[in-house]
Design an enzyme around this catalytic site. Structure first.
Site, PDB file in Angstrom:
ATOM      1  N   LYS A 139       0.626  -1.196   0.103  1.00  0.00           N
ATOM      2  CA  LYS A 139      -0.168  -0.257  -0.162  1.00  0.00           C
ATOM      3  C   LYS A 139       1.027   1.507  -0.311  1.00  0.00           C
ATOM      4  O   LYS A 139       0.421   1.880  -0.649  1.00  0.00           O
ATOM      5  CB  LYS A 139      -1.241  -0.570   1.209  1.00  0.00           C
ATOM      6  N   ASN A 196      -0.616   2.919  21.544  1.00  0.00           N
ATOM      7  CA  ASN A 196       0.622   1.417  21.254  1.00  0.00           C
ATOM      8  C   ASN A 196       1.605   1.808  21.438  1.00  0.00           C
ATOM      9  O   ASN A 196       2.234   2.254  22.503  1.00  0.00           O
ATOM     10  CB  ASN A 196       1.818   2.565  19.601  1.00  0.00           C
ATOM     11  N   ARG A 197       1.890   0.367  21.334  1.00  0.00           N
ATOM     12  CA  ARG A 197       3.405  -0.403  22.009  1.00  0.00           C
ATOM     13  C   ARG A 197       4.551   0.189  22.217  1.00  0.00           C
ATOM     14  O   ARG A 197       4.913   0.441  22.879  1.00  0.00           O
ATOM     15  CB  ARG A 197       3.070  -2.420  21.485  1.00  0.00           C
TER      16      ARG A 197
HETATM   17  P1  ATR Z   1      -1.396  -1.909   9.545  1.00  0.00           P
HETATM   18  O1  ATR Z   1      -1.446  -1.857   7.916  1.00  0.00           O
HETATM   19  O2  ATR Z   1      -2.715  -3.394   9.167  1.00  0.00           O
HETATM   20  O3  ATR Z   1      -2.144  -1.075  10.171  1.00  0.00           O
HETATM   21  P2  ATR Z   1       0.886  -3.044  11.008  1.00  0.00           P
HETATM   22  O4  ATR Z   1       1.401  -1.287   9.473  1.00  0.00           O
HETATM   23  O5  ATR Z   1       1.515  -4.140  11.194  1.00  0.00           O
HETATM   24  O6  ATR Z   1      -0.313  -2.690   9.878  1.00  0.00           O
HETATM   25  O7  ATR Z   1       0.530  -1.617  11.955  1.00  0.00           O
HETATM   26  C1  ATR Z   1      -0.052  -2.765  12.764  1.00  0.00           C
HETATM   27  C2  ATR Z   1       0.100  -2.086  14.385  1.00  0.00           C
HETATM   28  O8  ATR Z   1      -0.562  -3.166  15.609  1.00  0.00           O
HETATM   29  C3  ATR Z   1       1.393  -1.268  14.976  1.00  0.00           C
HETATM   30  O9  ATR Z   1       0.922  -0.116  15.425  1.00  0.00           O
HETATM   31  C4  ATR Z   1       2.047  -2.722  16.004  1.00  0.00           C
HETATM   32  O10 ATR Z   1       2.184  -2.145  17.357  1.00  0.00           O
HETATM   33  P3  ATR Z   1       4.336  -1.463  17.297  1.00  0.00           P
HETATM   34  O11 ATR Z   1       3.457  -0.299  16.780  1.00  0.00           O
HETATM   35  O12 ATR Z   1       4.684  -1.467  18.710  1.00  0.00           O
HETATM   36  O13 ATR Z   1       4.416  -3.031  16.312  1.00  0.00           O
HETATM   37  C5  ATR Z   1       0.498  -3.320  16.436  1.00  0.00           C
HETATM   38  N1  ATR Z   1       0.285  -4.491  16.794  1.00  0.00           N
HETATM   39  C6  ATR Z   1       0.024  -5.859  16.546  1.00  0.00           C
HETATM   40  N2  ATR Z   1       0.074  -6.705  16.799  1.00  0.00           N
HETATM   41  C7  ATR Z   1       0.323  -6.286  18.217  1.00  0.00           C
HETATM   42  C8  ATR Z   1       0.761  -7.190  19.413  1.00  0.00           C
HETATM   43  N3  ATR Z   1       0.470  -8.348  19.676  1.00  0.00           N
HETATM   44  N4  ATR Z   1       1.161  -6.271  20.742  1.00  0.00           N
HETATM   45  C9  ATR Z   1       0.804  -4.667  20.690  1.00  0.00           C
HETATM   46  N5  ATR Z   1       0.598  -4.104  19.521  1.00  0.00           N
HETATM   47  C10 ATR Z   1      -0.022  -4.830  18.207  1.00  0.00           C
END
Ligand code: ATR
Length: 290
Positions: A75, A160-161
């Site tokens: 994307k 966010n984490r």
């Molecule tokens: P998308 O494009 O679908 O939004 P992405 O860009 O990979 O996917 O983003 C996923 C989000 O979910 C991120 O904010 C991720 O946190 P991080 O920025 O810390 O990586 C969050 N996320 C996904 N799995 C997670 C988990 N198990 N615990 C906490 N945060 C999670």
């Protein structure tokens, strides 16, 4: 499985590029729309390897595709092959829909548009004047945060984490919409306050998605209230652990199926110029779900 005998020499095509694409339900949605409206247009998914993205785009252009969707992981990468990206797509940093007009490619983001329309349909109101807490700070979070800022949210918090990623999105909003965005790490106590005080909570992470249905992005001990709306962009399962918890507090719980539906509807409208009437939408939705 049946061979579609409606395809003729005049049939036009649209499609999807991404990797993987096997699980996508977009072909089913778009081919249902064409059937319901009687439009001679078919939708085909194409699995594209990263090294082949440029060739795939050129190939689709050479074959005179009408337009295509773009899914994970392209994307963002697709944007460099687009002649003109919409202002919203540029702010969102992602394009999921491309229109081909005589070999010139136009990029749009219908994910956020679909989210907004689905939310309004299912909740009965929009984002104007609302306090909104976004969980996650990835691509989906960025698109949704830009959209709710455009549509007049009063306060936005991002939890966010990885705190820096929340700040990155906040910076985009602060530079373009002169509003402050609160940023919190998942473990901060203040994140809990932002969630409790929000009118609307939106989960944009994949936490709780099949097959990890036992996980929730909400920390234990955060109590919600019946005046809150909780939106989970996940649609499989249809009731995530987050939404089931919200329902126990009497909050309104909405899943991401409507977002998926409307991002597709908008893409179809962009490709064909057809404004799909309300009664047809209902019919498409029923045919698509069944
Ligand atoms: P998308 O494009 O679908 O939004 P992405 O860009 O990979 O996917 O983003 C996923 C989000 O979910 C991120 O904010 C991720 O946190 P991080 O920025 O810390 O990586 C969050 N996320 C996904 N799995 C997670 C988990 N198990 N615990 C906490 N945060 C999670």
């Amino acid at each position: 499985m049946h061979i579609d005998n409606r395809v003729t020499g005049e049939t036009r095509f649209v499609g999807l590029i991404g990797n993987p694409v096997e699980h996508s339900i977009s072909p089913q949605l778009h081919n249902t729309i064409s059937s319901c409206l009687g439009v001679d247009l078919i939708y085909i998914p194409f699995k594209v390897e990263e090294a082949g993205l440029k060739d795939a785009v050129n190939g689709l252009k050479a074959l005179n595709i009408k337009g295509f969707n773009v899914t994970t992981p392209y994307k963002k990468d697709i944007m460099k092959y687009i002649d003109e990206n919409s202002k919203e797509a540029l702010l969102m940093g992602a394009v999921n829909t491309v229109k081909n007009i005589d070999g010139r490619l136009y990029g749009y983001n219908t994910d956020a548009e679909g989210f907004s329309r689905a939310f309004k349909e299912e909740v009965g109101e929009g984002f104007k004047g609302k306090k909104i807490a976004i969980i996650g700070a990835g691509g989906a979070a960025r698109a949704i945060t830009v959209k709710i800022a455009i549509e007049g949210a009063a306060e936005i918090s991002i939890i966010n984490r990885t705190l820096q990623k929340a700040h990155d999105i906040a910076g985009i909003i602060e530079n373009n919409y002169s509003m402050n965005v609160g940023c919190f790490g998942t473990d901060e106590g203040a994140a809990g306050d932002a969630l409790r005080q929000a009118d609307i909570i939106i989960n944009t992470t994949s936490i709780g998605m099949y097959p990890n249905t036992n996980e929730s992005p909400l920390k234990k001990g955060i109590k919600l209230s019946d005046s809150q709306i909780v939106y989970d962009i996940i649609y499989n399962p249809s009731v995530t652990k987050l939404l089931a918890g919200a329902q126990r507090y009497g909050a309104k719980a909405v899943n991401g199926l409507g977002m998926l539906f409307y991002q597709g509807i908008y893409a179809y409208e962009i490709w064909t110029g057809i404004k799909i009437p309300k009664d047809a939408l209902k019919h498409i939705n029923e045919s698509f779900v069944n």
